[in-house]
Design a protein around this motif. Structure first.
Motif, PDB file in Angstrom:
ATOM      1  N   SER A   1       0.834  -1.202   0.000  1.00  0.00           N
ATOM      2  CA  SER A   1       0.000   0.000   0.000  1.00  0.00           C
ATOM      3  C   SER A   1       0.866   1.248   0.000  1.00  0.00           C
ATOM      4  N   SER A   2       0.413   2.248  -0.734  1.00  0.00           N
ATOM      5  CA  SER A   2       1.053   3.575  -0.786  1.00  0.00           C
ATOM      6  C   SER A   2       2.538   3.486  -1.111  1.00  0.00           C
TER       7      SER A   2
ATOM      8  N   SER B   1       5.594   4.442  -2.890  1.00  0.00           N
ATOM      9  CA  SER B   1       6.181   5.523  -3.690  1.00  0.00           C
ATOM     10  C   SER B   1       7.691   5.367  -3.657  1.00  0.00           C
TER      11      SER B   1
ATOM     12  N   TYR C   1       4.183   5.995  -7.716  1.00  0.00           N
ATOM     13  CA  TYR C   1       3.257   6.944  -7.106  1.00  0.00           C
ATOM     14  C   TYR C   1       2.138   6.189  -6.380  1.00  0.00           C
ATOM     15  N   LYS C   2       2.309   5.981  -5.085  1.00  0.00           N
ATOM     16  CA  LYS C   2       1.268   5.434  -4.207  1.00  0.00           C
ATOM     17  C   LYS C   2       0.581   4.198  -4.800  1.00  0.00           C
TER      18      LYS C   2
ATOM     19  N   GLU D   1       8.715   4.888   0.222  1.00  0.00           N
ATOM     20  CA  GLU D   1       7.660   5.126   1.202  1.00  0.00           C
ATOM     21  C   GLU D   1       6.563   4.100   0.956  1.00  0.00           C
ATOM     22  N   GLY D   2       5.867   3.717   2.015  1.00  0.00           N
ATOM     23  CA  GLY D   2       4.805   2.738   1.886  1.00  0.00           C
ATOM     24  C   GLY D   2       5.125   1.463   2.642  1.00  0.00           C
TER      25      GLY D   2
ATOM     26  N   GLU E   1      -7.003   6.211  -9.709  1.00  0.00           N
ATOM     27  CA  GLU E   1      -6.580   6.564  -8.352  1.00  0.00           C
ATOM     28  C   GLU E   1      -7.782   6.956  -7.494  1.00  0.00           C
TER      29      GLU E   1
ATOM     30  N   THR F   1      -9.152   4.649  -4.251  1.00  0.00           N
ATOM     31  CA  THR F   1      -9.266   5.245  -2.917  1.00  0.00           C
ATOM     32  C   THR F   1     -10.529   4.752  -2.216  1.00  0.00           C
TER      33      THR F   1
END
Length: 730
Positions: A48-49, A51, A90-91, A130-131, A348, A352
């Protein structure tokens, strides 16, 4: 996404699942592939998420900037010199449950491989991330990593090993120690049969200079290398690249069958055929690092249809969605790039609200996408001015398939029943570690060293004991023997000075060849070592000790022949003690030189830079050894103590001349019988007469220095390798 919501996959002990592709069922041969993964060992992969940023190398500072930096604080210079980063992911989010095949698709440069490396825990440390990546709601640990198979895009295999040997050594190192050798061999045989490698199992892998198996067979061997361990999660980076459509379909059918045994399979696929695409369960479509679709693979065309991008009739669905992701699908009013950005925003926004992706019961409406995106999507559906498009037969097929979202859906299973390969998943074999202690390493430490030693010998069999090397040593040895033919039988100062050239050449030729040859040892094996270390195959120390031990029989066999030729043709001392002392001194210097080459190769990654440093180092050691330059200034004379050639050369001089009576008959006069020649006098101080740096009659302490150098450099090589392997991936 929690594991509690995951779809667990069970295989009853009384049932088998069969997959056949291409041939009639009666022509297929049953092959027991792999035991199913017990439910308690199944893994759900969720990310998840995600980046990611990669560094951009800045240009070198101009001279004026360097001068300016001299008058600037270190903190300001450091802040100004921060490496700029470029975002490549990207995420991104998704999940793969036991029993599923999740495909990562997208055009080149869409970060498919980068995302897969993040999921597999093999991200280079230069990448900022990140993530979260979770396996059963926990981060990836070393223990979990040993249940994950990772097939790289590049087939990293030892060229000199056969298919059987490649998989056998992998099985011996990676399978649980509770399994017997016979059970491990049976596992190898199963994997070879399941991947259709029986015909080439005794053929070497081969490479650019040595012919071996085909490219498709190499890819299947790479897959088999990971299938050996019966992984709970299997990650594959473009396993079908370079394969024909039928072979690729057979491979994906095998992956589906593995998934049906309770495994989560994630794979990147570059450009699948229509038949192969229909065998996929879930799809994550990427576009320049963005998620442009995530959900049921068979519903992708339906998703794009609802957003105003209907697949043309008789067009492969995989080709169409890749064109969309590349920005190559446009209309009269909307460019392909604008279409791509619009679809990314829609995906995206939808993910969400629906992190599980697009499924059969998913609704795409204004409430989900928002009024702006929804209105834009509706306008694209009517841009041509005609009636709203209807789904073509391929879309209808996708709708029918969407009724069965389970990984074992009857639609795809019925399609898959046409293969010349029948794979049977059987639970009777059981799990050898069930209920027992989980060991960190498959093989015990001593067994790792033994197996790696045997493998290293086999991987170097064409390289080290080649006819080319034998001829090189033989010809050079004979030429040296002819140039210094029986030069050792003289006892005059002139003859001794001539003989010093033979001793120095014997030492220098062997040492320099070993040093330069060792430069490329670890650079050529580094990627393989990273791959195997990341898979938890062995300890680095076990690999290093095995590699070091294998140097002795391989690197000392042919050089021994060279020493024998030079020693006896040169007429050196005819006694066993002197011969074996000469042999041991030369080989000790050879191994020390090899250690220096290994150290340079393990520290310097660029081959030309390594060669330059090795050449400078070698020339310095040669010049200060005492043969070319007898009188070195005191202020730089200490360099000789750093030269292993200095110690090796003095050792050979002491072995040859210790206790000998030398006669001084002039610098050029060399009579056959100087002891009866009145013009010759006995030399009382051999060190001064020959301008040597050490007295040949002193005790031979130099081998101790060579041994210390050997151990010191070997230890530095190990430290350098450990640092590099730790610094390469996180």
């Amino acid at each position: 996404m929690s594991v509690a919501k995951a779809r667990s996959f069970r295989v009853a002990e009384s049932e088998t699942n069969e997959v056949m592709i291409g041939a009639k069922a009666g022509d297929a041969k049953d092959v027991e592939l792999m035991e199913a993964i017990p439910q308690e060992k199944q893994l759900t992969v969720a990310f998840s998420s995600i980046s990611g940023w990669v560094p951009l190398m800045n240009k070198a500072d101009p001279p004026l900037q360097k001068v300016k930096n001299m008058f600037t604080s270190k903190q300001e210079v450091h802040e100004a010199a921060k490496i700029q980063r470029k975002q490549i992911m990207y995420k991104l989010a998704g999940a793969c449950y036991p029993g599923e095949v999740l495909a990562l698709m997208g055009p080149s440069g869409s970060s498919k491989t980068s995302l897969l490396s993040v999921i597999g825990g093999r991200t280079p440390k230069s990448v900022h991330l990140e993530g979260d990546v979770l396996y059963n709601n926990t981060r990836l640990t070393k223990a979990t990593k040993r249940s994950v198979g990772y097939v790289l895009q590049d087939d990293l295999l030892y060229e000199s090993l056969t298919v059987w040997e490649t998989l056998y050594f992998a099985a011996m190192l990676r399978l649980p120690r509770e399994m017997s050798t016979e059970q491990k061999k049976q596992r190898v045989a199963k994997v070879i049969a399941a991947l259709g490698l029986n015909r080439c199992k005794d053929t070497i892998i081969g490479g650019f200079f040595r012919r071996g198996i085909s490219g498709g067979e190499r890819k299947r061997v790479s897959v088999g290398h990971e299938m050996i361990i019966n992984p709970s999660v299997l990650l594959l980076d473009e396993p079908t690249s370079g394969l024909d459509s039928t072979t690729a379909m057979h491979l994906v059918a095998t992956l589906r069958q593995l998934a049906q045994g309770g495994r989560a399979v994630l794979t990147t696929i570059h450009q699948p055929s229509s038949r192969l695409y229909q065998m996929l369960d879930k799809l994550l479509l990427l576009s320049e690092g963005h998620s442009i679709y995530y959900g049921d693979a068979q519903l992708a065309t339906e998703w794009f249809h609802k957003l105003g991008y209907t697949i043309p009739y008789l067009i492969n669905a995989a080709d169409f969605i890749l064109d969309v992701a590349s920005g190559d699908v446009s209309t009269k009013k909307i460019s392909g790039a604008d279409s791509r950005l619009h679809l990314i925003n829609c995906a995206e926004r939808f993910l969400t609200e629906h992190p599980g992706g697009y499924q059969a019961d998913s609704k795409v409406s204004e409430n989900v996408l928002g009024s702006e995106l929804w209105n834009a999507a509706q306008s694209r559906r009517t841009l041509t001015g005609g009636p709203q498009p209807t789904m073509n037969p391929l879309d209808e097929h996708a709708k029918e398939s969407s009724a069965h979202t389970s990984p074992t859906s009857s639609a795809r299973d019925d399609y898959a029943l046409a293969s010349p390969l029948q794979v049977v998943v059987d639970t009777q074999e059981g799990n050898p570690q069930k209920g027992g202690k989980q060991h960190r390493w498959g093989a015990p430490y001593r067994e790792q060293i033994r197996i790696l030693f045997t493998r290293t010998i086999k991987t170097r069999r064409f390289e080290a004991l080649s006819t080319r090397d034998f001829l090189q040593f033989f010809i050079v040895g004979v030429l040296a023997g002819l140039f210094w033919l029986q030069a050792g039988q003289t006892s005059t100062v002139a003859g001794v000075n001539n003989l010093r050239g033979l001793l120095f050449f014997e030492l220098m030729f062997m040492s320099m060849r070993a040093m330069l040859g060792a430069l490329f040892t670890f650079p050529s094996e580094f990627k393989m070592m990273l791959k195997e270390r990341a898979s938890g195959m062995y300890r680095l120390s076990a690999f290093y000790f095995a590699r070091t031990a294998s140097d002795l029989p391989i690197d000392c066999t042919i050089p021994t022949c060279f020493i024998i030729i030079v020693y006896f043709m040169g007429g050196l001392r005819y006694n066993a003690g002197s011969f074996f002392a000469n042999w041991a001194a030369v080989l000790l210097s050879l191994l020390t030189a090899q250690s220096i080459g290994l150290l340079i190769g393990s520290v310097i990654t660029h081959p030309k830079t390594g060669q330059t440093i090795a050449t400078i180092t070698a020339l310095t050691m040669v010049l200060v050894a005492g043969f070319f330059v007898q009188s070195i200034p005191d202020w730089i004379g200490w360099l000789k103590y750093l030269s292993f050639i200095y110690y090796g050369y003095n050792t050979l001089l002491k072995i040859q001349f210790k206790g000998m009576t030398i006669y001084d008959c002039g610098t050029t006069y060399n009579p056959k019988h100087p002891e009866t020649n009145p013009a010759c006098t006995v030399v009382t101080n051999l060190k001064d007469s020959l301008r040597l740096q050490e007295d040949p009659n002193e005790w031979v302490w130099e081998p101790l220095a060579l041994i210390a150098y050997l151990l010191f450099f070997r230890a530095l090589v190990y430290i350098a390798l450990r640092k590099r392997t730790k610094a390469s991936v996180r």
